[in-house]
Design a protein around this motif. Structure first.
Motif, mmCIF file in Angstrom:
data_model
loop_
_atom_site.group_PDB
_atom_site.id
_atom_site.type_symbol
_atom_site.label_atom_id
_atom_site.label_comp_id
_atom_site.label_asym_id
_atom_site.label_seq_id
_atom_site.Cartn_x
_atom_site.Cartn_y
_atom_site.Cartn_z
ATOM 1 N N LYS A 32 24.994 -27.256 8.240
ATOM 2 C CA LYS A 32 24.680 -28.322 9.195
ATOM 3 C C LYS A 32 25.832 -29.330 9.207
ATOM 4 C CE LYS A 32 20.264 -27.858 10.736
ATOM 5 N NZ LYS A 32 19.722 -28.171 12.056
ATOM 6 N N ILE A 261 26.957 -22.543 21.719
ATOM 7 C CA ILE A 261 27.452 -22.101 20.413
ATOM 8 C C ILE A 261 28.692 -21.243 20.638
ATOM 9 C CG2 ILE A 261 26.862 -20.980 18.241
ATOM 10 C CD1 ILE A 261 24.984 -23.300 18.925
ATOM 11 N N GLY A 303 27.711 -25.940 18.551
ATOM 12 C CA GLY A 303 27.700 -25.157 17.322
ATOM 13 C C GLY A 303 28.853 -24.167 17.334
ATOM 14 N N LEU A 352 26.112 -25.638 12.592
ATOM 15 C CA LEU A 352 25.089 -26.074 13.537
ATOM 16 C C LEU A 352 25.079 -27.594 13.665
ATOM 17 C CD1 LEU A 352 22.146 -23.746 12.453
ATOM 18 C CD2 LEU A 352 23.582 -23.527 14.492
#
Length: 355
Positions: A32, A261, A303, A352
């Motif tokens: 994260k 992403i 991401g 992420l």
């Protein structure tokens, strides 16, 4: 920041010389932003860490077999040499890296032959540039030159693999993403090597979209950062394209709450090159030399899935910019200590957003 800030010790045994088989068993470190590691799993579990409505943006460039072995012909004298094409300038000409470059001069003739010696390709050295670059004018152009390069060339494995083993027929498929469709790269967008047809089907079932953009990776991707301060480094330019239809679909994904992403740093660089400050992505066609280091504010990329990168590289700087310098230093230290495989054929991490 200094280039030394992005250095780390990597044992040689951590460098992957072949990809994991099957691809889905490669390890995946989930991180994260600004928080740290949240999971250790495998590529097979990738869909579990994404959400319906997200889009994976992949780079559909195709690697050309541009590593050429041949010799310099000067009268009766021959000198063996290796050449890696890295940027095309017109239908019959390429900039290339040559070894030994110092022994070459303007107007030298270079000769390359296929393994069966049924095809010979010749090139005249037109110009010498900085850093060992040479401009080569070939004896054919366009599609004929493409076909000749494919016949006489090998896949251009990265130096950290090529120094330890020769390229072989297996690399023709291993070092190419399954969706590669546009010839032009001299290095693979390696995060995409983890995606298989089986994985693509699973992503579709989870309503995770797949969008294609193109960034042709140049040989400069392997050049070290030589400046002491990263602010003094100048990135190599690479050609990329995002068409208007793709840009519109990405905007629709974002508007619907989906996340973008990027699969690989090449896709991330292209998206950010085409992004407005608001985060929307414009259509784009041209060269980019964007350089993302800690302090850069990402606009389009939510991401990032990427492999583990070289110390002191612009790619390691990019992931530090995205997820946080301390977070990525700790993540890389953990990956080294626990046996993750590094670089082009290695394992991956999924970075992420914080939420």
């Amino acid at each position: 920041m200094q280039t030394d800030d992005f250095d780390f010790e990597l044992p040689a045994e951590r460098i992957a010389l072949r990809p994991a088989v099957p691809r889905e068993c490669a390890r995946l470190l989930v991180i994260k932003r600004h928080r740290g590691i949240i999971a250790e799993t495998t590529i097979a579990d990738l869909p579990l860490y994404l959400r319906g409505g997200d889009a994976l943006i992949v780079n559909d460039t195709r690697v050309i077999p541009c590593a050429l072995k041949g010799y310099r012909q000067r009268g009766e004298a021959r000198v063996a040499l290796n050449v890696t094409l890295h940027r095309r300038t017109r239908g019959d000409a390429w900039w290339a890296f040559a070894k030994p470059g110092r022994r070459l001069a303007v107007d030298d003739m270079l000769v390359f032959s296929s393994a069966d010696e049924k095809l010979t390709v010749m090139a005249r050295l037109c110009e010498k540039g900085e850093g060992g670059e040479v401009l080569l004018e070939f004896d054919r152009a366009g599609v004929a030159l493409d076909q000749a390069v494919a016949a006489v060339g090998d896949m251009p494995l990265p130096p950290y693999i090529a120094s330890r083993r020769a390229a072989d027929q297996r690399d023709r498929s291993d070092y190419q993403t399954i969706y590669a469709s546009r010839d032009g790269s001299v290095a693979a967008p390696t995060a995409g090597l983890h995606l298989t047809e089986k994985m693509m089907t699973r992503l579709a079932v989870h309503e995770i979209g797949l969008e294609r953009v193109t960034l042709h990776v140049g040989g400069g991707t392997f050049l070290p950062v030589k400046s002491a301060a990263i602010a003094d480094h100048r990135m190599h330019a690479e050609w990329g394209e995002i068409d208007s239809a793709t840009a519109a679909r990405l905007a629709a994904r974002r508007a619907g709450g989906g996340r973008l992403i990027a699969v690989g740093t090449t896709a991330a660089r292209l998206l950010e090159s085409a992004a407005r400050p608001s985060g929307s992505v414009n259509a784009f066609r041209g060269e980019t030399d964007i350089f993302m280091t800690p302090g850069y504010r990402f606009a389009a990329v939510d991401g990032l899935m990427t492999n583990f990168h070289l110390p002191r590289s612009t790619l390691f700087m990019l992931v530090c910019a995205f997820a946080g310098y301390d977070v990525m230093r700790q993540a890389y230290a953990h990956a080294i200590a626990t046996g993750y495989r590094f670089f082009s054929y290695g394992d991956a991490c999924l970075l992420l957003p914080e939420g």
